[in-house]
Design an enzyme around this catalytic site. Structure first.
Site, PDB file in Angstrom:
ATOM      1  N   GLY A  35     -24.052  -2.394   2.792  1.00  0.00           N
ATOM      2  CA  GLY A  35     -22.581  -2.615   3.363  1.00  0.00           C
ATOM      3  C   GLY A  35     -21.346  -1.765   2.981  1.00  0.00           C
ATOM      4  N   PHE A  36     -20.229  -2.457   2.618  1.00  0.00           N
ATOM      5  CA  PHE A  36     -19.118  -1.674   2.355  1.00  0.00           C
ATOM      6  C   PHE A  36     -19.190  -0.703   1.273  1.00  0.00           C
ATOM      7  CE2 PHE A  36     -16.347  -5.649   4.106  1.00  0.00           C
ATOM      8  CZ  PHE A  36     -16.824  -5.478   5.472  1.00  0.00           C
ATOM      9  N   SER A  57     -10.665 -10.781   2.073  1.00  0.00           N
ATOM     10  CA  SER A  57     -11.130 -10.993   3.329  1.00  0.00           C
ATOM     11  C   SER A  57      -9.970 -11.673   4.191  1.00  0.00           C
ATOM     12  CB  SER A  57     -12.373 -12.021   3.141  1.00  0.00           C
ATOM     13  OG  SER A  57     -12.827 -12.680   4.533  1.00  0.00           O
ATOM     14  N   TYR A  86     -16.107 -20.132  -0.131  1.00  0.00           N
ATOM     15  CA  TYR A  86     -15.800 -18.934   0.078  1.00  0.00           C
ATOM     16  C   TYR A  86     -14.594 -18.509   0.298  1.00  0.00           C
ATOM     17  CZ  TYR A  86     -16.585 -14.352   2.049  1.00  0.00           C
ATOM     18  OH  TYR A  86     -16.093 -12.946   2.090  1.00  0.00           O
ATOM     19  N   LYS A 137     -11.697 -16.077  -1.943  1.00  0.00           N
ATOM     20  CA  LYS A 137     -11.170 -14.903  -1.460  1.00  0.00           C
ATOM     21  C   LYS A 137      -9.356 -15.094  -1.647  1.00  0.00           C
ATOM     22  CE  LYS A 137     -14.494 -12.404  -0.576  1.00  0.00           C
ATOM     23  NZ  LYS A 137     -14.584 -10.964  -1.385  1.00  0.00           N
ATOM     24  N   GLY A 191     -11.925  -8.561   8.650  1.00  0.00           N
ATOM     25  CA  GLY A 191     -12.595  -9.482   9.232  1.00  0.00           C
ATOM     26  C   GLY A 191     -14.335  -9.546   9.412  1.00  0.00           C
ATOM     27  N   THR A 201     -22.893  -6.413   8.136  1.00  0.00           N
ATOM     28  CA  THR A 201     -23.586  -5.652   6.979  1.00  0.00           C
ATOM     29  C   THR A 201     -24.623  -6.690   6.629  1.00  0.00           C
ATOM     30  OG1 THR A 201     -22.010  -7.099   5.502  1.00  0.00           O
ATOM     31  CG2 THR A 201     -21.348  -4.825   6.117  1.00  0.00           C
ATOM     32  N   GLU A 202     -25.045  -6.568   5.465  1.00  0.00           N
ATOM     33  CA  GLU A 202     -25.814  -7.791   4.966  1.00  0.00           C
ATOM     34  C   GLU A 202     -25.519  -9.175   4.668  1.00  0.00           C
ATOM     35  OE1 GLU A 202     -28.490  -5.901   1.789  1.00  0.00           O
ATOM     36  OE2 GLU A 202     -29.046  -4.343   3.032  1.00  0.00           O
ATOM     37  N   PHE A 203     -24.025  -8.950   4.807  1.00  0.00           N
ATOM     38  CA  PHE A 203     -23.356 -10.200   4.585  1.00  0.00           C
ATOM     39  C   PHE A 203     -23.641 -11.632   5.158  1.00  0.00           C
ATOM     40  CE2 PHE A 203     -19.727 -13.023   5.412  1.00  0.00           C
ATOM     41  CZ  PHE A 203     -19.144 -13.432   4.214  1.00  0.00           C
TER      42      PHE A 203
HETATM   43  P1  NDP Z   1     -23.539  -6.856   1.682  1.00  0.00           P
HETATM   44  O1  NDP Z   1     -24.211  -8.167   1.731  1.00  0.00           O
HETATM   45  O2  NDP Z   1     -23.884  -5.815   2.593  1.00  0.00           O
HETATM   46  O3  NDP Z   1     -23.378  -6.158   0.350  1.00  0.00           O
HETATM   47  C1  NDP Z   1     -22.754  -6.857  -0.899  1.00  0.00           C
HETATM   48  C2  NDP Z   1     -22.719  -6.095  -2.142  1.00  0.00           C
HETATM   49  O4  NDP Z   1     -22.409  -6.826  -3.273  1.00  0.00           O
HETATM   50  C3  NDP Z   1     -24.224  -5.791  -2.431  1.00  0.00           C
HETATM   51  O5  NDP Z   1     -24.218  -4.190  -2.736  1.00  0.00           O
HETATM   52  C4  NDP Z   1     -24.657  -6.701  -3.627  1.00  0.00           C
HETATM   53  O6  NDP Z   1     -25.437  -5.768  -4.344  1.00  0.00           O
HETATM   54  C5  NDP Z   1     -23.539  -6.648  -4.310  1.00  0.00           C
HETATM   55  N1  NDP Z   1     -23.669  -8.099  -5.353  1.00  0.00           N
HETATM   56  C6  NDP Z   1     -23.678  -9.306  -4.662  1.00  0.00           C
HETATM   57  N2  NDP Z   1     -23.776 -10.033  -5.794  1.00  0.00           N
HETATM   58  C7  NDP Z   1     -23.735  -9.247  -6.883  1.00  0.00           C
HETATM   59  C8  NDP Z   1     -23.756  -9.516  -8.220  1.00  0.00           C
HETATM   60  N3  NDP Z   1     -23.690 -10.884  -8.839  1.00  0.00           N
HETATM   61  N4  NDP Z   1     -23.596  -8.559  -9.084  1.00  0.00           N
HETATM   62  C9  NDP Z   1     -23.462  -7.316  -8.649  1.00  0.00           C
HETATM   63  N5  NDP Z   1     -23.431  -7.046  -7.238  1.00  0.00           N
HETATM   64  C10 NDP Z   1     -23.329  -8.199  -6.521  1.00  0.00           C
HETATM   65  O7  NDP Z   1     -21.853  -7.423   1.853  1.00  0.00           O
HETATM   66  P2  NDP Z   1     -20.611  -6.560   2.431  1.00  0.00           P
HETATM   67  O8  NDP Z   1     -20.712  -5.180   2.261  1.00  0.00           O
HETATM   68  O9  NDP Z   1     -20.173  -7.019   4.045  1.00  0.00           O
HETATM   69  O10 NDP Z   1     -19.528  -7.329   1.338  1.00  0.00           O
HETATM   70  C11 NDP Z   1     -19.037  -6.632   0.225  1.00  0.00           C
HETATM   71  C12 NDP Z   1     -17.435  -7.444   0.141  1.00  0.00           C
HETATM   72  O11 NDP Z   1     -16.760  -7.679   1.165  1.00  0.00           O
HETATM   73  C13 NDP Z   1     -17.802  -8.745  -0.449  1.00  0.00           C
HETATM   74  O12 NDP Z   1     -17.019  -8.983  -1.499  1.00  0.00           O
HETATM   75  C14 NDP Z   1     -17.575  -9.487   0.695  1.00  0.00           C
HETATM   76  O13 NDP Z   1     -16.919 -10.995   0.548  1.00  0.00           O
HETATM   77  C15 NDP Z   1     -16.543  -9.025   1.441  1.00  0.00           C
HETATM   78  N6  NDP Z   1     -16.283  -9.035   2.716  1.00  0.00           N
HETATM   79  C16 NDP Z   1     -17.120  -8.921   3.830  1.00  0.00           C
HETATM   80  C17 NDP Z   1     -16.969  -9.214   5.050  1.00  0.00           C
HETATM   81  C18 NDP Z   1     -18.077  -9.151   6.236  1.00  0.00           C
HETATM   82  O14 NDP Z   1     -17.940  -9.638   7.127  1.00  0.00           O
HETATM   83  N7  NDP Z   1     -19.395  -8.375   6.132  1.00  0.00           N
HETATM   84  C19 NDP Z   1     -15.696  -9.316   5.561  1.00  0.00           C
HETATM   85  C20 NDP Z   1     -14.644  -9.554   4.533  1.00  0.00           C
HETATM   86  C21 NDP Z   1     -14.978  -9.317   3.319  1.00  0.00           C
HETATM   87  P3  NDP Z   1     -26.768  -6.297  -5.221  1.00  0.00           P
HETATM   88  O15 NDP Z   1     -27.350  -7.321  -4.366  1.00  0.00           O
HETATM   89  O16 NDP Z   1     -27.877  -5.054  -5.329  1.00  0.00           O
HETATM   90  O17 NDP Z   1     -26.503  -6.781  -6.606  1.00  0.00           O
HETATM   91  C1  8X3 Z   2     -16.104 -12.665   5.652  1.00  0.00           C
HETATM   92  C2  8X3 Z   2     -15.290 -12.666   6.948  1.00  0.00           C
HETATM   93  O1  8X3 Z   2     -15.039 -14.515   8.387  1.00  0.00           O
HETATM   94  O2  8X3 Z   2     -16.980 -14.434   7.542  1.00  0.00           O
HETATM   95  O3  8X3 Z   2     -15.410 -12.583   4.456  1.00  0.00           O
HETATM   96  O4  8X3 Z   2     -15.362 -15.336   6.444  1.00  0.00           O
HETATM   97  S1  8X3 Z   2     -15.831 -14.488   7.427  1.00  0.00           S
END
Ligand code: NDP
Ligand code: 8X3
Length: 253
Positions: free
Chosen positions: A13-14, A138, A151, A155, A182, A186-188
């Site tokens: 992801g990000f 977020s 969640y 945030k 927003g 990603t894998e979120f």
């Molecule tokens: P992804 O699931 O694609 O990536 C999440 C990353 O976080 C992975 O690299 C994972 O690595 C790492 N991670 C999770 N838990 C742990 C842990 N316990 N220790 C170390 N690393 C960890 O998600 P995004 O890229 O979308 O999310 C990145 C951030 O952005 C998060 O904080 C998320 O809440 C936030 N966000 C996401 C949004 C969305 O819609 N996608 C919107 C707004 C905010 P690994 O599993 O290898 O440890």
């Molecule tokens: C991720 C965005 O809208 O799924 O932080 O909470 S939302």
């Protein structure tokens, strides 16, 4: 350019998109996450462009966080930018139905993990009287939505921590930027719905969500401003999203 950026959650992801973007900009990278093989693959991909140091740790594990940062080789301790990105949502249930284990994992990762990594890295920045912390919040930390409960709370905490870091670190010339995206594909959502791809896909139905690269672009912009300029926060959504509640799912955005 020989600046160093430490990115948590660089395996997806990000974080992964930031690693590519900062490598292209000539930054040296410390990439972290739990999935060692992904970090190694990213290192192999990017080390033709820059120096890359992978560190495997779980941000929830306080001892592991401090051990990893405190044992950085001398050539890697001058961290210019910390991107506190590791985080996750688990479940999307009404308060009364949600899993306590999921709540604890979200708070341990999104709040306590971010605090541990920051506390480990900040002394290195204070010693140099410079640095930039970029925290991934977020829009869920700006407006609570139904079934978002903990969640969203995690945030909101990131928002509050960012504001307080900005005040407390002011005298040390450390910038703090909170990025509030927003919906981004990603894998979120796959993580949130525990591998249920159908439920995950539904989140993005009828519109074009943000891509990881869009958010990495915004982060890179904030990180590359003149020394005297700090963007305090960024709210970023796709065209089809107005806030946590209003989406245009008509297919024209
Ligand atoms: P992804 O699931 O694609 O990536 C999440 C990353 O976080 C992975 O690299 C994972 O690595 C790492 N991670 C999770 N838990 C742990 C842990 N316990 N220790 C170390 N690393 C960890 O998600 P995004 O890229 O979308 O999310 C990145 C951030 O952005 C998060 O904080 C998320 O809440 C936030 N966000 C996401 C949004 C969305 O819609 N996608 C919107 C707004 C905010 P690994 O599993 O290898 O440890
Ligand atoms: C991720 C965005 O809208 O799924 O932080 O909470 S939302």
């Amino acid at each position: 350019m020989n600046k160093t950026v430490l990115i948590t959650g660089a395996t997806s992801g990000f974080g992964e998109a930031c690693a590519r973007q900062f490598a292209a900009g000539g930054y040296r990278l410390i990439i972290t996450g739990r999935r060692k093989e992904r970090l190694e693959a990213l290192k192999q991909e990017l080390e033709a462009h820059t120096d890359v140091l992978p560190l495997v740790f779980d941000v929830q594990d306080k001892e592991a966080v401090f051990a990893a940062i405190n044992s950085l080789p001398d050539t890697w301790t001058a961290i210019d930018i910390l991107i506190n990105n590791a985080g996750l949502a688990l479940g999307r249930d009404h308060f009364q139905d949600a899993s306590l284990d999921d709540w604890e994992t979200m708070l341990d990762t999104n709040v306590k993990g971010l605090l541990y990594v920051s506390r480990a890295v900040v002394p290195l920045m204070i010693a140099r009287q410079q640095g930039h912390i970029i925290n991934l919040g977020s829009i869920a930390g700006k407006e609570v939505y139904e079934k978002g409960n903990v969640y969203c709370a995690s945030k909101y905490a990131v928002d509050a921590i960012s504001k307080s870091q900005r005040i407390d670190l002011l005298q040390h010339r450390i910038k703090v930027t909170a990025i509030h995206p927003g919906a981004a594909d990603t894998e979120f959502s796959r993580v949130r719905f525990k591998g249920d791809m159908t439920q995950a896909a539904k989140i993005y139905e009828g519109y074009t969500p943000l891509r990881a690269e869009d958010v990495a672009d915004a982060i890179y912009y904030c990180a590359n401003l003149p020394e005297h300029v700090c963007i305090n926060e960024v709210n970023i959504t796709c065209l089809a999203q107005a806030n946590s509640f209003y989406y245009n799912r008509s297919g024209n955005a």
